[in-house]
Design a protein around this motif. Sequence first.
Motif, mmCIF file in Angstrom:
data_model
loop_
_atom_site.group_PDB
_atom_site.id
_atom_site.type_symbol
_atom_site.label_atom_id
_atom_site.label_comp_id
_atom_site.label_asym_id
_atom_site.label_seq_id
_atom_site.Cartn_x
_atom_site.Cartn_y
_atom_site.Cartn_z
ATOM 1 N N LEU A 678 5.164 8.188 -13.005
ATOM 2 C CA LEU A 678 4.216 7.777 -14.047
ATOM 3 C C LEU A 678 2.918 8.574 -13.988
ATOM 4 C CD1 LEU A 678 4.681 3.890 -13.722
ATOM 5 C CD2 LEU A 678 5.506 5.328 -15.596
ATOM 6 N N GLY A 679 2.814 9.499 -13.030
ATOM 7 C CA GLY A 679 1.617 10.315 -12.903
ATOM 8 C C GLY A 679 0.446 9.609 -12.252
ATOM 9 N N ARG A 680 0.714 8.566 -11.489
ATOM 10 C CA ARG A 680 -0.358 7.776 -10.871
ATOM 11 C C ARG A 680 -0.395 8.071 -9.370
ATOM 12 N NH1 ARG A 680 1.064 2.026 -13.600
ATOM 13 N NH2 ARG A 680 -0.298 1.244 -11.940
ATOM 14 N N LEU A 681 -0.911 9.269 -9.053
ATOM 15 C CA LEU A 681 -0.920 9.739 -7.667
ATOM 16 C C LEU A 681 -1.769 8.845 -6.777
ATOM 17 C CD1 LEU A 681 -0.276 11.756 -5.440
ATOM 18 C CD2 LEU A 681 -2.154 13.195 -6.301
ATOM 19 N N ASP A 682 -2.951 8.435 -7.251
ATOM 20 C CA ASP A 682 -3.821 7.607 -6.413
ATOM 21 C C ASP A 682 -3.138 6.298 -6.020
ATOM 22 O OD1 ASP A 682 -5.765 9.522 -6.539
ATOM 23 O OD2 ASP A 682 -6.941 8.531 -8.118
ATOM 24 N N GLY A 683 -2.477 5.685 -7.000
ATOM 25 C CA GLY A 683 -1.754 4.441 -6.703
ATOM 26 C C GLY A 683 -0.630 4.665 -5.713
ATOM 27 N N ALA A 684 0.074 5.795 -5.846
ATOM 28 C CA ALA A 684 1.168 6.116 -4.930
ATOM 29 C C ALA A 684 0.643 6.319 -3.514
ATOM 30 C CB ALA A 684 1.913 7.352 -5.414
ATOM 31 N N LEU A 685 -0.470 7.025 -3.385
ATOM 32 C CA LEU A 685 -1.049 7.255 -2.060
ATOM 33 C C LEU A 685 -1.509 5.947 -1.430
ATOM 34 C CD1 LEU A 685 -3.091 10.508 -2.810
ATOM 35 C CD2 LEU A 685 -1.049 10.321 -1.363
ATOM 36 N N GLU A 686 -2.090 5.077 -2.236
ATOM 37 C CA GLU A 686 -2.546 3.796 -1.724
ATOM 38 C C GLU A 686 -1.367 2.958 -1.234
ATOM 39 O OE1 GLU A 686 -4.579 0.599 -0.438
ATOM 40 O OE2 GLU A 686 -5.381 2.582 -0.946
ATOM 41 N N GLU A 687 -0.272 2.956 -2.004
ATOM 42 C CA GLU A 687 0.922 2.210 -1.596
ATOM 43 C C GLU A 687 1.486 2.778 -0.299
ATOM 44 O OE1 GLU A 687 4.125 -0.475 -1.584
ATOM 45 O OE2 GLU A 687 2.243 -0.496 -2.711
ATOM 46 N N ALA A 688 1.515 4.095 -0.184
ATOM 47 C CA ALA A 688 2.034 4.723 1.034
ATOM 48 C C ALA A 688 1.171 4.362 2.235
ATOM 49 C CB ALA A 688 2.094 6.236 0.849
ATOM 50 N N ARG A 689 -0.136 4.354 2.035
ATOM 51 C CA ARG A 689 -1.038 3.982 3.139
ATOM 52 C C ARG A 689 -0.846 2.513 3.513
ATOM 53 N NH1 ARG A 689 -4.756 7.557 0.548
ATOM 54 N NH2 ARG A 689 -5.483 5.846 -0.782
ATOM 55 N N ARG A 690 -0.697 1.671 2.503
ATOM 56 C CA ARG A 690 -0.559 0.235 2.745
ATOM 57 C C ARG A 690 0.663 -0.090 3.598
ATOM 58 N NH1 ARG A 690 1.624 -4.467 0.987
ATOM 59 N NH2 ARG A 690 3.225 -3.360 -0.180
ATOM 60 N N MET A 691 1.743 0.638 3.371
ATOM 61 C CA MET A 691 2.987 0.373 4.090
ATOM 62 C C MET A 691 3.190 1.308 5.281
ATOM 63 S SD MET A 691 4.499 -2.250 2.906
ATOM 64 C CE MET A 691 6.162 -2.065 3.528
ATOM 65 N N GLY A 692 2.240 2.214 5.513
ATOM 66 C CA GLY A 692 2.368 3.114 6.651
ATOM 67 C C GLY A 692 3.485 4.123 6.497
ATOM 68 N N LEU A 693 3.698 4.595 5.264
ATOM 69 C CA LEU A 693 4.749 5.587 5.019
ATOM 70 C C LEU A 693 4.263 6.960 5.451
ATOM 71 C CD1 LEU A 693 6.122 4.488 1.514
ATOM 72 C CD2 LEU A 693 7.050 4.002 3.781
ATOM 73 N N SER A 694 4.764 7.417 6.572
ATOM 74 C CA SER A 694 4.413 8.729 7.099
ATOM 75 C C SER A 694 5.610 9.242 7.891
ATOM 76 C CB SER A 694 3.185 8.638 8.011
ATOM 77 O OG SER A 694 3.490 7.875 9.174
ATOM 78 N N ALA A 695 5.473 10.453 8.415
ATOM 79 C CA ALA A 695 6.569 11.007 9.215
ATOM 80 C C ALA A 695 6.870 10.124 10.419
ATOM 81 C CB ALA A 695 6.216 12.424 9.662
ATOM 82 N N ASP A 696 5.843 9.444 10.916
ATOM 83 C CA ASP A 696 6.052 8.564 12.072
ATOM 84 C C ASP A 696 6.890 7.337 11.718
ATOM 85 O OD1 ASP A 696 4.539 10.261 13.618
ATOM 86 O OD2 ASP A 696 2.659 9.164 13.271
#
Length: 910
Positions: A678-696
């Motif tokens: 949907l082109g909502r990068l900020d929202g996607a980054l916030e969701e990833a941070r909220r759930m701890g989505l990272s390589a770890d």
Amino acid sequence: MLLFPPDNNQQNAMRNTLARHEPPSFAFPLVRTKAYQKLTESGLPPTKVSQIIAPTGYGKTVLMSALYNFAVSNGASSYWVCLSDYDDSAERVLARLEYFLAPRGESYYRSEDVHRSDDPIEQRIERVTSLFSSTDEPVFLFIDNLDSCHDETLSALIEILISRTSDKFYLLLAATRQPSISLYRPMLEGMVSQYGYEDLMLDSDGVRAMFTDTLNSRLNTEDIDRALQISEGWPAALRLMQIILGKAEDPSALLQVFTGADVDLAQMLNDQLISGFEESFREFLFSISLLKSFTVSLCQFLTSSSTAESYVKRMISDNLFVIPLSRNRDEYRLHSLFREYLLGQARQHISESRRGKLLLRASQWFEERGRWTEAIDYALEAGDSKVAVECLERVAQNFVRDRGDLSKYINWVEQILAAGTEPGLETDYWYVWALVFHRRYDYAARQLDRLSARLETDSSGAEPEMRRRVEVIRITCATYTDDFGAVEQMGMDWLAGKQDDDPFDVATVSCAVGVHFSNQFNFLRAREYFGDAQNSIGQANSAYGAAWVAVLSAQVGIYEGDFGHSYDKANETLSRIGSFAGDYSGMSSTVSAWAALTAVETGRDAEAADLLRASMDRLQTHGLLDTAAHALNCAVKLWASPLGDGISISKLRDIASGFPWRLSIMLSCFIVQRLLRLGRLDGALEEARRMGLSADAISEKHCAITNFLIDQTLADLDLAQGRFAQAEVRIAKAIELAKAQGRSGHLVELSLQQMTCAMRGTNPENAPRYFTRAISYAAKRRYIRPFRDRADLIAGLVNETKPKSWGFADTKEKEFFAEICQSLPIANIAVLEQLDGLDAEPKLLEALTPRELELLHLIDAGLTNQQLADRLYVSVATVKWHLYNLYNKLGVANRSSAISKARSFSLISH
């Protein structure tokens, strides 16, 4: 496990249930009170809801019965529910309403029922409200004794019945005291009328109507006024007066001694009534007051009295507050006012020991007739856990599988355990299943440990078989709690010891292991175990079980990306189970989740939305984490689109929170990917941070599907933030693994990620190649959603690329490409012309020369350009020139596409 057809006792119990859904009939004539006149004068009640609240003895049931008969006589559909002491929760009230949805006739209990779960309340309510709104004619629902239920959630049920039914639906509620419901919203909308004791009390004309001509002839006007004054129009008190005065030598004189408030009056009237009975009759009345309902046979068995039948007939003929519960007048109950008085007298005249013996005799009588609920309740009320245990041991299996009273069953067993008594093994086994059905997994696990410890000392000989049955529960719990390491070890060990186990149990364990291997992308092993499950469920001849095997084995096709075939299979299964489970069953919900995902992935969004609605409300009560994930995945893909109205991310999070943590991680990945589309990068980054989505977050603790989703989501985030080199490395590793595991669906997504990386990075010339590769994986599997999610990007690529550069291998790929392009803003004229020609019969642009035909056969044999040159005695440059002309005539760009096109024209054999 065997089938359990109902025996005669069960059929009798069924008839007793029928009696609770029709109004009682009364021997005395109806007295038309103010309430009756208000509710019938216009033919219909003045408001949608009529609430009748008055103390015991004001004739609420009489009024409701008269209104029911009035509605029926006017051709209205009318439904009657009289709540009892057993209906102490909103869920039980709802179950009583569901009676009207149930098919009539005999019922068979199948062993697969042990694997079903309760339907969610919301969906059950929807079924009931649909029934009450299924006609344009008036519909009446009467609920008597509403105050039997003290559940605070009853308000929600009643309000939904009011708000979700048509204007032709009328709800009439009766209660002795204000029930635990709040109807302030309907009241504010003018939808509720209330009727109290002043509307049900009798006037002088009512008193005369009740006393009948025989007694009226012995009384004068002053006597009638006196009766009205001291009773204040209380119908129960006047009914007692009628009985007493009718037997008095001088009824007028007797009336002069009646004084006092209502409570005193009730006590005095009852004393006057009872004191006139002989001691044996009084003893009989005190004894049967312990019963919530009675028959002549029960009274005879309870009291061991030869006069019991005559006493019951006497109570009926004297209208001694006896209310019939069946049309055949073979079962009765005492008026609650009269019973309360008798119970008080019984406590004074019947010893505790005698009381316990009477209750146990009542339990025995009900047990002999298959009325297990009453049998067990009376045994526990008597304080004899041993008898209750014996009853439960006989019916535990059917009781739990019947699904309607799991809470009551759990409560019974916990009462027995609290009393220090050990339930039977069967009772204990089904107690654990009941806990599993209620999703109380941790507590179920503790009870399993306790049951296993019991088996260590069991001397009945049932230990080996029961231990294997207990292990099935353990494996099921491990599956539901996402402990797949335990599933693999315990499941394979259990199957290795397979002998004469129940086929449904074998299928259950095989499916559990199959799901584990599916989630690890070990499709060969998964198919092996799902095949075993299919064979076993075939022996069980279970349509329900076959549906479970189908929906779980579908994991393989979904992870392989074969959505076209999976879509067909899901709809076939959904259609088949409709014949045995109904459109509203939990299984229908689970299969609908599977069908919804396949529909959205194959481009059928409107159909997916309908299927999703059929599935969402049951996600928390039916199915595994993986089947719930199908619905959440589909919901997120439709979210923030015209078809996504009503889809709430917060609600999806609530659903996921009811499952192991893995589902919340998967949901978060779905959300991040959708936000990026949907082109909502900020929202996607916030969701990833909220759930701890990272390589770890990628860990060996997770199963393969979860790690893939995290990795794919991180690659999307890299692409969205311009980290192309990092994305390329991540995608390349994922492609290598997906190819090795045969995950064609994931290769579609990964190839399109490569395309995106090329277009936005430094190698745009490679984008068509990646796009073509994605088409080759997706075309045969009808996997169209990933292309629609990237419509703008693909439109730009198609507009800037020459048609011959695509190199599609066959007509199916080209048609799939055309389908994708139909919804794109294509400006490339050459592409449009190529798409327009797809509907025509395939034909060569120009006839091939003999040398070109020879080349076709040679490249089909796999010869290289140098080998072709050696074979034809020409240079490599000449070979390339011939190939260039050949490709132009076939309308392709490479060897594989040329071979495929030549086969479609039958220029070479398949």
